[in-house]
Design an enzyme around this catalytic site. Structure first.
Site, mmCIF file in Angstrom:
data_model
loop_
_atom_site.group_PDB
_atom_site.id
_atom_site.type_symbol
_atom_site.label_atom_id
_atom_site.label_comp_id
_atom_site.label_asym_id
_atom_site.label_seq_id
_atom_site.Cartn_x
_atom_site.Cartn_y
_atom_site.Cartn_z
ATOM 1 N N GLY A 192 15.806 -104.952 -49.160
ATOM 2 C CA GLY A 192 16.249 -103.732 -49.160
ATOM 3 C C GLY A 192 15.522 -102.784 -50.176
ATOM 4 O O GLY A 192 15.056 -103.260 -51.262
ATOM 5 N N ARG A 232 13.122 -107.020 -43.504
ATOM 6 C CA ARG A 232 13.541 -108.535 -43.672
ATOM 7 C C ARG A 232 12.881 -109.427 -42.548
ATOM 8 O O ARG A 232 13.627 -109.379 -41.345
ATOM 9 C CB ARG A 232 15.182 -108.633 -43.871
ATOM 10 C CG ARG A 232 15.604 -107.810 -45.041
ATOM 11 C CD ARG A 232 16.868 -108.049 -45.382
ATOM 12 N NE ARG A 232 17.367 -107.588 -46.872
ATOM 13 C CZ ARG A 232 17.931 -106.558 -46.982
ATOM 14 N NH1 ARG A 232 18.530 -105.676 -45.962
ATOM 15 N NH2 ARG A 232 18.447 -106.140 -48.143
ATOM 16 N N ASP A 267 14.965 -111.347 -55.082
ATOM 17 C CA ASP A 267 15.029 -112.896 -54.715
ATOM 18 C C ASP A 267 14.559 -113.567 -53.530
ATOM 19 O O ASP A 267 13.908 -114.375 -53.307
ATOM 20 C CB ASP A 267 16.546 -113.665 -55.054
ATOM 21 C CG ASP A 267 16.702 -113.913 -56.675
ATOM 22 O OD1 ASP A 267 15.666 -113.936 -57.334
ATOM 23 O OD2 ASP A 267 17.608 -114.382 -57.029
ATOM 24 N N THR A 273 15.257 -104.058 -56.765
ATOM 25 C CA THR A 273 16.401 -103.933 -56.239
ATOM 26 C C THR A 273 17.533 -103.269 -56.812
ATOM 27 O O THR A 273 17.476 -103.362 -57.908
ATOM 28 C CB THR A 273 16.936 -105.636 -55.642
ATOM 29 O OG1 THR A 273 18.319 -105.344 -55.513
ATOM 30 C CG2 THR A 273 16.807 -106.545 -56.791
ATOM 31 N N ASP A 290 20.472 -104.000 -57.014
ATOM 32 C CA ASP A 290 21.557 -104.826 -57.214
ATOM 33 C C ASP A 290 21.291 -105.283 -58.743
ATOM 34 O O ASP A 290 22.146 -105.957 -59.354
ATOM 35 C CB ASP A 290 21.733 -105.942 -56.372
ATOM 36 C CG ASP A 290 21.915 -105.535 -55.045
ATOM 37 O OD1 ASP A 290 22.268 -104.452 -54.888
ATOM 38 O OD2 ASP A 290 21.391 -106.354 -54.116
ATOM 39 N N ASP A 349 20.083 -108.100 -59.678
ATOM 40 C CA ASP A 349 20.535 -109.538 -59.389
ATOM 41 C C ASP A 349 19.567 -110.430 -59.662
ATOM 42 O O ASP A 349 19.637 -111.542 -58.945
ATOM 43 C CB ASP A 349 21.444 -109.591 -58.326
ATOM 44 C CG ASP A 349 20.849 -109.358 -57.250
ATOM 45 O OD1 ASP A 349 19.692 -109.077 -57.042
ATOM 46 O OD2 ASP A 349 21.440 -109.649 -55.888
ATOM 47 N N ARG A 384 25.507 -106.327 -53.546
ATOM 48 C CA ARG A 384 25.623 -107.451 -52.760
ATOM 49 C C ARG A 384 26.541 -108.491 -53.511
ATOM 50 O O ARG A 384 27.695 -108.121 -53.607
ATOM 51 C CB ARG A 384 24.101 -108.232 -52.818
ATOM 52 C CG ARG A 384 23.971 -109.232 -51.632
ATOM 53 C CD ARG A 384 22.368 -109.860 -51.519
ATOM 54 N NE ARG A 384 21.684 -108.746 -51.143
ATOM 55 C CZ ARG A 384 21.107 -108.757 -50.005
ATOM 56 N NH1 ARG A 384 21.837 -109.272 -49.255
ATOM 57 N NH2 ARG A 384 20.403 -107.552 -49.719
HETATM 58 O O1 F6P Z 1 19.652 -105.561 -51.964
HETATM 59 C C1 F6P Z 1 20.133 -104.105 -51.674
HETATM 60 C C2 F6P Z 1 21.396 -103.784 -50.719
HETATM 61 O O2 F6P Z 1 21.270 -102.641 -50.887
HETATM 62 C C3 F6P Z 1 22.549 -104.412 -51.448
HETATM 63 O O3 F6P Z 1 23.241 -103.846 -52.251
HETATM 64 C C4 F6P Z 1 23.440 -104.536 -49.994
HETATM 65 O O4 F6P Z 1 24.358 -105.557 -50.110
HETATM 66 C C5 F6P Z 1 22.408 -104.813 -49.005
HETATM 67 O O5 F6P Z 1 21.224 -104.443 -49.838
HETATM 68 C C6 F6P Z 1 22.563 -103.944 -47.517
HETATM 69 O O6 F6P Z 1 21.601 -104.346 -46.990
HETATM 70 P P1 F6P Z 1 21.141 -103.878 -45.614
HETATM 71 O O7 F6P Z 1 20.694 -102.128 -45.824
HETATM 72 O O8 F6P Z 1 20.061 -104.507 -44.763
HETATM 73 O O9 F6P Z 1 22.610 -103.701 -44.746
#
Ligand code: F6P
Length: 331
Positions: free
Chosen positions: A14, A75, A106, A128, A130, A132, A174
């Site tokens: 992300g 991804r 991660d 990120t 998050d 995290d 997340r």
């Molecule tokens: O890791 C960043 C993030 O924005 C999270 O907060 C969220 O859960 C996820 O990515 C959403 O991912 P995507 O945009 O692929 O749905």
């Protein structure tokens, strides 16, 4: 050890505000050390597909204030399997890349570990929204995302206050509650629901709204981390328990966009610099982190085992700020 001549940089997972500032720092530090820098586009998938651009001092200019990532991000499913990773190794060899700076979370670092096991040195830079990542107390993008969510909730509060309503707002994060707790504290939420503390919905949400009502509040703001449940479900439970119908807002991907804050620009610049210096000084296969304000390098394998826990003392502070915070009749 022979001096490194060429590295690649990519952003993966992300996106996060400040990724561009990190790319700029990586490119400029590399060039200042006589190292060529190649921008790999679309994360690990770009390494598989040999999708790249040459980075120069000029083409990483005007990036500090730019949200998103000019290198695009992805991804990659293909990178998950050995054939895909072998293609990535082949690209590194073909382009003469002696190291890769991988900017992400991660998931990105798990990919970095796999690539390093195939003989390509990697340095990770944590980015990120998050926050995290266990090996660092800060990840690029967190501050910007918090500020975006805070701005949205401040606006929401204005209308909730005028209409004396209850609002449930879902923020990202997340599986972690860092973003929700920080934002909830900064907006003075009535209640904050985080995945690390979901034991009693009654206590954490319902009693707090009741308490706020008793204390004379006429509008209520409930912040929910996406990892703790959906805003709509939380709203339904509130309606069932208290007979009030909350408005539901999912802030969503807006939190990932926009100009990075000063903190994210500055941290990204320092982390990007240190990532390249690790290579320039003959190190690699580590993640750059911040601990107690200073920069540290942690071996990737170890970094991936490190855990970071939500600071429950901060949760307590958030609770106390509203109306004493007690669950024990002291409201
Ligand atoms: O890791 C960043 C993030 O924005 C999270 O907060 C969220 O859960 C996820 O990515 C959403 O991912 P995507 O945009 O692929 O749905």
């Amino acid at each position: 050890m022979a001096k490194i001549k060429r590295i690649g940089v990519l952003t993966s997972g992300g996106d996060a505000p400040g990724m561009n500032a990190a790319v700029r720092a990586v490119a400029r530090t590399a060039l200042a050390n006589g190292i060529e820098c190649i921008g790999i586009r679309r994360g690990w998938q770009g390494l598989i597909n040999c999708d790249f651009i040459q980075l120069t001092r000029a083409n990483v200019g005007h990036l500090l204030s730019k949200g998103g990532t000019i290198l695009y991000t992805a991804r990659s499913e293909e990178f998950m399997n050995p054939e895909g990773r072998q293609k990535a190794v082949n690209t590194c060899k073909m382009l003469g890349l002696e190291g890769i700076v991988a900017i992400g979370g991660d998931g990105t670092f798990r990919g970095a570990l796999e690539l390093s096991r195939l003989g390509i040195p990697v340095v990770g830079v944590p980015a990120t929204i998050d926050n995290d990542v266990g090996c660092t107390n800060y990840t690029i993008g967190f501050d910007s995302a918090c500020n975006t969510a805070i701005e949205c909730i401040d606006k929401l509060r204005d209308t909730m206050q005028s209409h004396e309503r209850c609002s449930v707002v879902e923020v990202m994060g997340r599986n972690a509650g860092f973003l929700a707790l920080y934002v909830g504290t900064a907006v003075g939420a009535t209640a904050v629901l985080v995945p690390e503390h979901v034991e009693s919905f009654e206590q954490n949400v319902i009693e707090r709204i009741r308490g706020a009502k008793l204390a004379g509040y006429t509008h209520f703001m409930v912040v929910v981390a996406e990892g703790a449940g959906h805003a709509q479900e939380v709203g339904d439970k509130i309606q069932e328990a208290l007979g009030i119908k909350p408005t539901i807002t999912v802030i969503g991907h807006i939190q990932r966009g926009g100009a990075p804050t000063g903190r994210d620009r500055e941290t990204a610049t320092r982390m990007g610099y240190h990532a390249v210096m690790a290579f320039a000084e003959g190190r690699g296969n580590c993640v750059i982190g911040t601990q107690e304000g200073g920069i540290v390098e942690i071996p990737i394998e170890e970094a991936l085992t490190m855990k970071k826990h939500l600071q429950m003392d901060r949760y307590k502070i958030m609770e106390i700020m509203q109306f004493g915070g007690g669950h024990d009749g002291e409201i």
